[in-house]
Design a protein around this motif. Structure first.
Motif, PDB file in Angstrom:
ATOM      1  N   SER A 125       0.829  -1.207   0.000  1.00 31.87           N
ATOM      2  CA  SER A 125       0.000   0.000   0.000  1.00 31.87           C
ATOM      3  C   SER A 125       0.857   1.249   0.000  1.00 31.87           C
ATOM      4  CB  SER A 125      -0.935   0.010   1.214  1.00 31.87           C
ATOM      5  OG  SER A 125      -0.233   0.342   2.382  1.00 31.87           O
ATOM      6  N   GLY A 126       0.210   2.337  -0.399  1.00 32.87           N
ATOM      7  CA  GLY A 126       0.863   3.633  -0.376  1.00 32.87           C
ATOM      8  C   GLY A 126      -0.165   4.734  -0.524  1.00 32.87           C
ATOM      9  N   TYR A 127       0.284   5.937  -0.316  1.00 32.86           N
ATOM     10  CA  TYR A 127      -0.558   7.120  -0.453  1.00 32.86           C
ATOM     11  C   TYR A 127      -0.016   7.943  -1.617  1.00 32.86           C
ATOM     12  CZ  TYR A 127      -2.648  11.649   0.609  1.00 32.86           C
ATOM     13  OH  TYR A 127      -3.326  12.843   0.522  1.00 32.86           O
ATOM     14  N   LYS A 128      -0.877   8.178  -2.594  1.00 30.58           N
ATOM     15  CA  LYS A 128      -0.517   8.917  -3.810  1.00 30.58           C
ATOM     16  C   LYS A 128       0.760   8.326  -4.390  1.00 30.58           C
ATOM     17  CE  LYS A 128      -2.689  13.298  -2.589  1.00 30.58           C
ATOM     18  NZ  LYS A 128      -2.493  14.731  -2.487  1.00 30.58           N
ATOM     19  N   ASP A 129       1.747   9.200  -4.639  1.00 30.63           N
ATOM     20  CA  ASP A 129       3.027   8.721  -5.159  1.00 30.63           C
ATOM     21  C   ASP A 129       4.156   9.020  -4.173  1.00 30.63           C
ATOM     22  OD1 ASP A 129       3.164  11.453  -5.417  1.00 30.63           O
ATOM     23  OD2 ASP A 129       3.755  11.446  -7.522  1.00 30.63           O
ATOM     24  N   HIS A 130       3.824   8.956  -2.885  1.00 24.28           N
ATOM     25  CA  HIS A 130       4.800   9.244  -1.833  1.00 24.28           C
ATOM     26  C   HIS A 130       5.519   7.961  -1.422  1.00 24.28           C
ATOM     27  CE1 HIS A 130       3.175  13.251  -1.569  1.00 24.28           C
ATOM     28  NE2 HIS A 130       1.967  12.781  -1.299  1.00 24.28           N
ATOM     29  N   ALA A 131       6.762   7.839  -1.795  1.00 18.78           N
ATOM     30  CA  ALA A 131       7.536   6.631  -1.500  1.00 18.78           C
ATOM     31  C   ALA A 131       7.621   6.354  -0.003  1.00 18.78           C
ATOM     32  CB  ALA A 131       8.943   6.759  -2.088  1.00 18.78           C
ATOM     33  N   SER A 132       7.640   7.394   0.806  1.00 16.92           N
ATOM     34  CA  SER A 132       7.780   7.206   2.252  1.00 16.92           C
ATOM     35  C   SER A 132       6.563   6.536   2.890  1.00 16.92           C
ATOM     36  CB  SER A 132       8.039   8.547   2.934  1.00 16.92           C
ATOM     37  OG  SER A 132       6.913   9.398   2.770  1.00 16.92           O
ATOM     38  N   THR A 133       5.446   6.461   2.175  1.00 17.29           N
ATOM     39  CA  THR A 133       4.228   5.863   2.735  1.00 17.29           C
ATOM     40  C   THR A 133       4.050   4.400   2.351  1.00 17.29           C
ATOM     41  OG1 THR A 133       2.819   6.490   0.859  1.00 17.29           O
ATOM     42  CG2 THR A 133       3.068   8.102   2.659  1.00 17.29           C
ATOM     43  N   VAL A 134       4.905   3.879   1.504  1.00 10.48           N
ATOM     44  CA  VAL A 134       4.753   2.497   1.027  1.00 10.48           C
ATOM     45  C   VAL A 134       5.057   1.527   2.161  1.00 10.48           C
ATOM     46  CG1 VAL A 134       5.624   0.757  -0.583  1.00 10.48           C
ATOM     47  CG2 VAL A 134       5.272   3.110  -1.360  1.00 10.48           C
ATOM     48  N   LEU A 135       4.137   0.579   2.339  1.00 12.12           N
ATOM     49  CA  LEU A 135       4.354  -0.481   3.314  1.00 12.12           C
ATOM     50  C   LEU A 135       3.762  -1.768   2.777  1.00 12.12           C
ATOM     51  CD1 LEU A 135       1.530  -0.997   5.336  1.00 12.12           C
ATOM     52  CD2 LEU A 135       2.108   1.373   5.703  1.00 12.12           C
ATOM     53  N   SER A 136       4.202  -2.877   3.354  1.00 13.36           N
ATOM     54  CA  SER A 136       3.694  -4.169   2.888  1.00 13.36           C
ATOM     55  C   SER A 136       3.598  -5.139   4.049  1.00 13.36           C
ATOM     56  CB  SER A 136       4.595  -4.750   1.798  1.00 13.36           C
ATOM     57  OG  SER A 136       5.779  -5.261   2.365  1.00 13.36           O
ATOM     58  N   VAL A 137       2.844  -6.192   3.791  1.00 13.60           N
ATOM     59  CA  VAL A 137       2.742  -7.286   4.754  1.00 13.60           C
ATOM     60  C   VAL A 137       2.563  -8.571   3.964  1.00 13.60           C
ATOM     61  CG1 VAL A 137       0.230  -7.130   5.072  1.00 13.60           C
ATOM     62  CG2 VAL A 137       1.657  -8.037   6.911  1.00 13.60           C
ATOM     63  N   SER A 138       3.146  -9.638   4.472  1.00  9.63           N
ATOM     64  CA  SER A 138       3.011 -10.954   3.835  1.00  9.63           C
ATOM     65  C   SER A 138       1.902 -11.736   4.512  1.00  9.63           C
ATOM     66  CB  SER A 138       4.320 -11.729   3.931  1.00  9.63           C
ATOM     67  OG  SER A 138       5.320 -11.083   3.181  1.00  9.63           O
ATOM     68  N   LEU A 139       1.130 -12.422   3.692  1.00 10.06           N
ATOM     69  CA  LEU A 139       0.029 -13.274   4.151  1.00 10.06           C
ATOM     70  C   LEU A 139       0.132 -14.620   3.456  1.00 10.06           C
ATOM     71  CD1 LEU A 139      -2.920 -10.748   3.610  1.00 10.06           C
ATOM     72  CD2 LEU A 139      -1.732 -11.184   5.765  1.00 10.06           C
TER      73      LEU A 139
END
Length: 160
Positions: A125-139
């Motif tokens: 996930s992320g917000y707009k095109d802000h690299a600092s907001t990108v996060l992930s989780v493994s399922l």
């Protein structure tokens, strides 16, 4: 209402009666992704749940080894470009194959994607095109879909 594990992935929603009518349940809707809340404060809950269940990922595998193995930021920007190509790009259509944002979350420019590979899945996930907001989780593969179905059933019971 919370469904899933907020430390990995969960769906959260709350109906706000003063915002709602007999026909529409309005309120707040969000995903917990790796302990972080990504939310919309302007959700029509019934619409978000309905559209969530119509997503491509609910009935199809979205396996892509190259996207799955990319660093999270690179994968996010590639998925974002696939779903929302520039107007002057050569892409004739938007590719929503991996998009799992609800309508209200996308309206607030929170973009969330699901990529699968073998028995694993990754939410990015992320917000707009802000690299600092990108996060992930493994399922585990299928875990996202299971949580969506459980949350939808809880929402239906809440409405009755």
């Amino acid at each position: 209402m919370l469904t899933g594990n907020p430390d990995t992935f969960a769906i959260w929603c709350d109906q706000v009666d003063s915002w709602s009518t007999d026909k529409f349940s309005n309120g707040c809707f969000g995903y917990f992704i790796a302990g972080n809340l990504v939310r919309s404060l302007r959700s029509t809950l019934g619409v978000d749940f309905h559209r969530l269940n119509l997503l491509h990922v609910m009935n199809h595998r979205v396996e892509d080894q190259s996207l799955f193995e990319l660093p999270d930021q690179d994968a996010y920007f590639r998925l974002h470009k696939m779903a929302f190509p520039d107007q002057d790009s050569d892409s004739p259509v938007n590719d929503f194959t991996h998009l799992i944002s609800t309508e209200s979350m996308s309206d607030e420019e929170n973009y969330i994607f699901l990529v699968e590979f073998k028995d694993e899945a990754k939410i990015i996930s992320g917000y707009k095109d802000h690299a600092s907001t990108v996060l992930s989780v493994s399922l585990q593969q299928g875990e996202f879909q299971k949580i969506v179905r459980e949350a939808t059933e809880k929402f239906k019971l809440m409405r009755n």
